[in-house]
Design a protein around this motif. Structure first.
Motif, PDB file in Angstrom:
ATOM      1  N   UNK A   1      44.158  31.833  44.263  1.00  0.00           N
ATOM      2  CA  UNK A   1      43.069  32.294  43.386  1.00  0.00           C
ATOM      3  C   UNK A   1      42.972  33.815  43.429  1.00  0.00           C
ATOM      4  N   UNK A   2      43.031  34.369  44.627  1.00  0.00           N
ATOM      5  CA  UNK A   2      42.948  35.830  44.769  1.00  0.00           C
ATOM      6  C   UNK A   2      44.109  36.501  44.023  1.00  0.00           C
ATOM      7  N   UNK A   3      45.301  35.920  44.158  1.00  0.00           N
ATOM      8  CA  UNK A   3      46.458  36.471  43.448  1.00  0.00           C
ATOM      9  C   UNK A   3      46.226  36.465  41.937  1.00  0.00           C
ATOM     10  N   UNK A   4      45.678  35.367  41.452  1.00  0.00           N
ATOM     11  CA  UNK A   4      45.390  35.268  40.012  1.00  0.00           C
ATOM     12  C   UNK A   4      44.425  36.364  39.572  1.00  0.00           C
ATOM     13  N   UNK A   5      43.403  36.592  40.386  1.00  0.00           N
ATOM     14  CA  UNK A   5      42.403  37.595  40.024  1.00  0.00           C
ATOM     15  C   UNK A   5      42.995  38.998  40.083  1.00  0.00           C
ATOM     16  N   UNK A   6      43.870  39.203  41.075  1.00  0.00           N
ATOM     17  CA  UNK A   6      44.452  40.542  41.228  1.00  0.00           C
ATOM     18  C   UNK A   6      45.406  40.905  40.087  1.00  0.00           C
ATOM     19  N   UNK A   7      45.865  39.887  39.368  1.00  0.00           N
ATOM     20  CA  UNK A   7      46.721  40.161  38.209  1.00  0.00           C
ATOM     21  C   UNK A   7      45.946  40.780  37.042  1.00  0.00           C
TER      22      UNK A   7
END
Lengths: 622, 451
Positions: A103-109
């Protein structure tokens, strides 16, 4: 600093909200007390379940993240109610390390999104309109819209026996000031309670004494865009055990030590998630209660003891856990606790999830009185969409009860309010027959596309699916059954002596004992339809009568929804209306007659009077 | 679009005429579909037309129909008013025909309500009428509830209780499929319960027939070939000369009615034109009407002349009556018997004559026997008292029968639960209760669930 939209809280609601506003092109800040706790799962290690699994599908259809992330992080996947076609629902054991990480990776994109660590202290309001947020460190951030998704962190207290700690879940800092800030702005606060059970060390459990529950051998996915590739044979197991007479005796003997029963807890708990002491007191006759042992992650050894939530002191919890078959030598890694927190009264919200009191302030998730990750995420998504629409002068996006479980959830909250943490159930959806797992994209993806969260590529998949469905139905309706398209084994199995070839394949499929799959594989039609398409078509064929009945009921409701109630209505001017009904109407301020009729305490007679008044006051010249 | 409603606008009873009113967008279309006469869809507004109400190719009654088109009508919708012959049986039959053809039975005060909601009544009148509407719905609601005090509402509540328990259990199975310690409602558990509910609903409807007998009496039709003494029997029963009695076959060209009390129950006795082929137009209508009446009657007294040698026509007529209760009255037993009594051995036969009134007491005793009149308690008897209640119970019965059928066909229980809910709501409408909230309470008071 200035942002278009600020989201406070990085839980499941906050993630969806921030994702939606960022994708929709708004400069967004997500402020969370601890970045490493983004999309944390402080309670169950699971996503989905009855009704909730369908909500995840709906989130995905609209362009949210939860389904996609769950597909990448589950360690066990099951279709619940697989034999009950109207209420099938996915449930996943989600890995508590992988899910938040992805989820964090998705947001950081997201290029429009900035993630900031900090504790909110108070909301900044100018002329009843949101202006920004002040953090406890004194920093101020300004914005045009604010979405609060603070979960259980408002004035939260953790209770174990007679021990009371001012803390959020996972020992996080609680937010005391924000609750006061709300009160001073005229918000009514509710005090709610929930709890979480013990985590047990895996190696201390005797798995010979418990019953294993495996994942399905069929591939599934939450997201309509996932092609599942996981190994169905390498899923983690869950286990079932039961309370014993000893367990019940230990609990009964120590009842007064429980925070629930010592009077320490003021908040209202949920019937949907009771503590074990609650279950034993309320269901004294029941000899045993079922418990589930669920793995939290493949990266560590905690086993979640579902069904054993309690607020007993540590020593009693030790005894309780050891009285369970298979857990005689269990090592408790984390003790169960009850948590009490403030929530706002959802009756003070609009259906868009905007506050009725402060313009451009939106709230989503447990702060609105719900429980559950899926309930939270879906509200986050809707709050994100609607804050964006508000800032771009568009009509709010409101899902109706006949369109989505999300619509049922928000309408229930905003219209009926809640006294306990609200959980979605299939029985809350009067039109559940048409709110299914298989058709969530058919119901909602078009909306996602129009809103701007679904790109062309994903939208085209929907167009293609619709075309395939129509094509299949067309072929079934235009081909008569014959010996060439009905396999002989099938006829034998059905004990059909002769085949009445006057029927079309469509008519043949209306019989409950016939499965489309049985003859689609070998018939004259090409075998080009995916299982999803067959499922949807089969449902439509088999339950046409029931579906028609449901649509009739839907029509009745929609007719009443079209009878709008003007925003400036003065309920005091309506004569003869019962005073309880008047108070409720003033508080809820329903948008239309249908919503008004769902308010508890408002009777059919009051609704008639309201309708008459509207006719008289507002439609004079019709 | 609003539904098209209908109701009897005159007091039910034995007035000279009764008026059935329909209102709604489909009113003219629906009435036209059961009307034999001009095409009502093409007639001008505010005109009256002569014709017949027919149903399944049979004439129900001779009527005058007023057509009033929207908006200049009481409700502002299209309105049709049917002026029919008075009498409960005929009026109810017409109402039934309209309900079967697409109308919905109007709630108490619904015409007024529509008039009001559609802005027919002006602003000054509005508030006054507003009060009226409240009182109408409130009192009619209270009235309805008072009417079904005691055993009937208990019966309905019992059935609803069974439904809600079943439903709550099914909902738990659906919402908590992973729990193995909750009873799973299977077909085998569901079927006997549904059958039991079906039986109870059927009982309610049977009781409602007794209720109808107490309230409206028993409709008795006297039929037979011309000049066998039908009118004389009616007169003797009525002890007055109401029917015109002559010895010319075909004297009774219309329907003659009268009432007597038998054990506190009203017998609505109808004398009909003799059944024969005729070329006389007026008499022809009478004969047709006789046939219709024999269909709506609760009991037929079939009269045969003792001096008739060939009774094959009578036997045919008797057979045409189907399984309706029939008493065969052999009239003129003072004259020498010519008919072969053996041919009537399947029927309840009474001999008598209208000269010395012999046999009439036996006739009355027979009626008491057939309808169990000695056992009907006229006091403290609860029954479905209105067409609305009967129609709701009938609908509920239909829904449950259908769901049992679906269950047998292999439809899964999550769908069957839709029928159970539907049935529960229909029964709830009778006693004015709602659904959703009590289900959740039941669910969580009975089952221990949750993480």
């Amino acid at each position: 600093m200035n942002y278009d939209i600020i989201v406070i809280g990085g839980g499941h609601a906050g993630c969806e909200a921030a994702h939606a506003t960022s994708v929709l092109g708004h400069k967004t800040a997500l402020i969370t007390s601890n970045i490493s706790n983004i999309a944390d799962m402080p309670c169950n290690p699971s996503i989905g379940g009855t009704a909730k699994g369908i909500v995840v599908r709906e989130i995905d259809a609209l362009g949210g993240l939860m389904g996609k992330v769950a597909d990448k992080s589950h360690i066990q996947l099951k279709m619940l109610n697989n034999s009950k076609p109207a209420v099938r629902s996915l449930r996943a054991q989600a890995d508590k390390i992988t899910y938040p990480k992805i989820m964090l990776e998705e947001l950081q994109k997201l290029s429009n999104l900035e993630i900031i660590e900090g504790m909110a202290k108070s909301i900044v309001v100018k002329n009843s309109k949101i202006a920004g947020i002040e953090l406890e460190n004194g920093k101020k951030y300004f914005c045009n819209a604010l979405i609060l998704t603070t979960g259980t962190y408002l004035k939260s207290k953790i209770l174990i026996g007679n021990e009371v700690k001012e803390s959020g879940p996972h020992g996080e800092k609680t937010s005391n000031f924000l609750s006061e800030s709300f009160k001073s702005l005229g918000f009514e606060m509710l005090r709610l309670k929930t709890g979480t059970p013990q985590r047990i060390e895996k190696s201390s459990i005797n798995f010979n004494k418990v019953k294993a529950e495996e994942g399905d051998k069929t591939h599934w996915s939450f997201s309509f865009d996932t092609t599942p590739i996981y190994d169905v044979n390498k899923q983690e197991k869950c286990y079932i055990t039961y309370t014993t007479k000893d367990t019940h005796k230990i609990i009964t003997d120590n009842l007064k030590k429980s925070a629930m029963y010592s009077g320490n807890i003021k908040g209202t708990g949920t019937r949907y998630c009771p503590s074990i002491e609650d279950k034993i007191v309320r269901f004294a006759d029941k000899e045993r209660h079922q418990l589930f042992l669920e793995p939290e992650s493949i990266y560590y050894n905690d086993i979640y003891l579902q069904g054993f939530s309690t607020s007993m002191p540590y020593d009693v919890q030790d005894k309780m856990v050891k009285s369970l078959p298979g857990l005689e030598n269990a090592k408790i890694l984390k003790y169960a606790y009850a948590i009490e927190y403030d929530a706002i009264n959802p009756l003070q919200l609009k259906l868009s999830l905007e506050s009725k009191l402060i313009e451009n302030l939106f709230t989503a998730g447990q702060i609105n009185g719900t429980s559950g990750y899926e309930e939270a995420a879906s509200q986050g998504l809707i709050a994100g969409i609607n804050s964006s629409r508000k800032l771009t002068n568009k009509e709010p996006f409101i899902l109706k009860r006949n369109e989505a479980y999300i619509g049922v959830l928000i309408d229930d909250l905003v219209t009926k309010g809640t006294l306990e943490p609200y959980r979605l159930l299939t029985s809350r959806a009067e039109f559940r027959l048409i709110l299914r797992h298989d058709n969530a994209d058919l119901r909602l993806r078009e909306y996602g596309y129009k809103i701007g969260l679904i790109d062309n590529k994903r939208y085209n998949k929907l167009i293609e699916k619709k075309a395939n469905i129509n094509d299949l139905i067309y072929q079934l309706k235009n081909n008569k059954i014959s010996k060439t398209n009905i396999p002989e084994e099938l006829l034998k199995k059905l004990e059909y002596k002769t085949l009445n070839t006057g029927y079309t394949l469509y008519e043949f499929a209306t019989r409950p004992e016939i499965k489309l799959n049985d003859y689609l594989k070998t018939n004259i039609l090409e075998n080009k339809w995916s299982p999803e398409i067959i499922e949807t078509v089969e449902f439509q064929i088999k339950y046409e009568g029931y579906i028609a009945k449901t649509y009739k009921e839907v029509e009745k409701m929609l007719k009443l929804e079209n009878k709008k109630i003007p925003k400036d209505i003065n309920y005091d001017n309506i004569k003869n209306i019962a005073s309880e009904a008047k108070e409720k109407l003033k508080k809820v301020r329903p948008l239309n007659i249908a919503q008004a009729s769902r308010i508890s305490g408002v009777n059919p007679v009051d609704i008639s009077l309201l309708a008459i008044y509207l006719k008289k006051e507002y439609n004079k010249n019709e | 679009m609003d539904s098209t409603i209908c109701a009897v606008s005159t007091a039910l009873g034995n007035g000279a005429i009764s008026i059935i009113r329909c209102s709604g967008a489909e009113a003219i279309k629906i009435v036209n579909s059961v009307f034999l006469g001009k095409n009502l869809e093409q007639v001008p507004s505010h005109t009256i037309h002569y014709g017949f109400i027919t149903y399944q190719n049979e004439k129900v009654d001779e009527v005058l129909v007023s057509i009033m088109r929207s908006p200049k009508t009481f409700t502002t919708e299209d309105i049709v008013e049917i002026n029919s012959h008075g009498g409960i049986a005929t009026t109810n039959k017409i109402l039934e025909v309209l309900l079967a053809s697409g109308c919905i039975l109007a709630e108490a005060g619904e015409f007024t309500k529509r008039a009001f909601l559609n802005g027919r009544i002006d602003l000054l009148e509005a508030e006054a009428v507003g009060d009226l509407i409240v009182s109408e719905t409130e009192s009619s609601r209270k009235l309805a509830i008072n009417q079904i005090t005691g055993s009937l509402s208990n019966k309905i509540n019992n059935i609803r209780q069974k439904l809600i328990s079943l439903q709550a259990n099914i909902e738990v199975n659906i919402d908590y499929p992973e729990y193995d310690d909750v009873l799973v409602i299977t077909e085998d558990i569901l079927k006997p319960t549904l059958i039991n509910i079906i039986e109870e609903l059927q009982h309610l409807l049977i009781d409602s027939k007794n209720g109808k007998i107490i309230k409206n009496g028993i409709d008795v039709a006297i039929i037979g070939q011309p000049n066998v003494g039908k009118s004389s029997i009616l007169n003797d029963l009525l002890e007055e000369n109401k029917a015109i009695v002559t010895n010319i076959p075909g004297t009774t060209r219309d329907i003659v009615e009268g009432k007597i009390f038998l054990n506190g129950i009203i017998l609505n006795i109808v004398d009909t034109a003799g059944l024969r082929l005729t070329n006389d137009q007026v008499e022809k209508i009478g004969v047709e009407k006789s046939k219709d009446i024999s269909k709506t009657a609760d009991l037929i007294i079939y009269v045969i002349d003792n001096t008739t040698e060939k009774i094959s026509v009578d036997l045919q007529n008797l057979q045409n009556l189907g399984d309706k209760p029939v008493i065969v009255f052999i009239n003129k037993d003072d004259i020498k018997t010519k008919l072969d009594i053996n041919k009537l051995k399947d029927y309840q036969v009474i001999f008598g004559n209208t000269i010395n009134e012999f046999g009439l007491e036996k006739l009355k005793t027979k009626i008491i026997e057939i309808f169990n009149l000695e056992k009907i308690e006229t006091k403290d008897f609860s029954y479905l008292s209105s067409a609305r209640q009967v129609s709701l119970v009938s609908k509920a019965l239909m829904v449950i029968e259908e769901s049992l059928n679906n269950l047998n066909m292999g439809i899964s229980i999550d769908l069957i639960s839709i029928d159970l809910q539907n049935c529960y709501e229909l029964l709830g409408e009778i006693i004015g209760e709602t659904y959703k909230e009590d289900l959740l309470d039941e669910l969580f008071s009975k089952f221990c669930l949750g993480k």
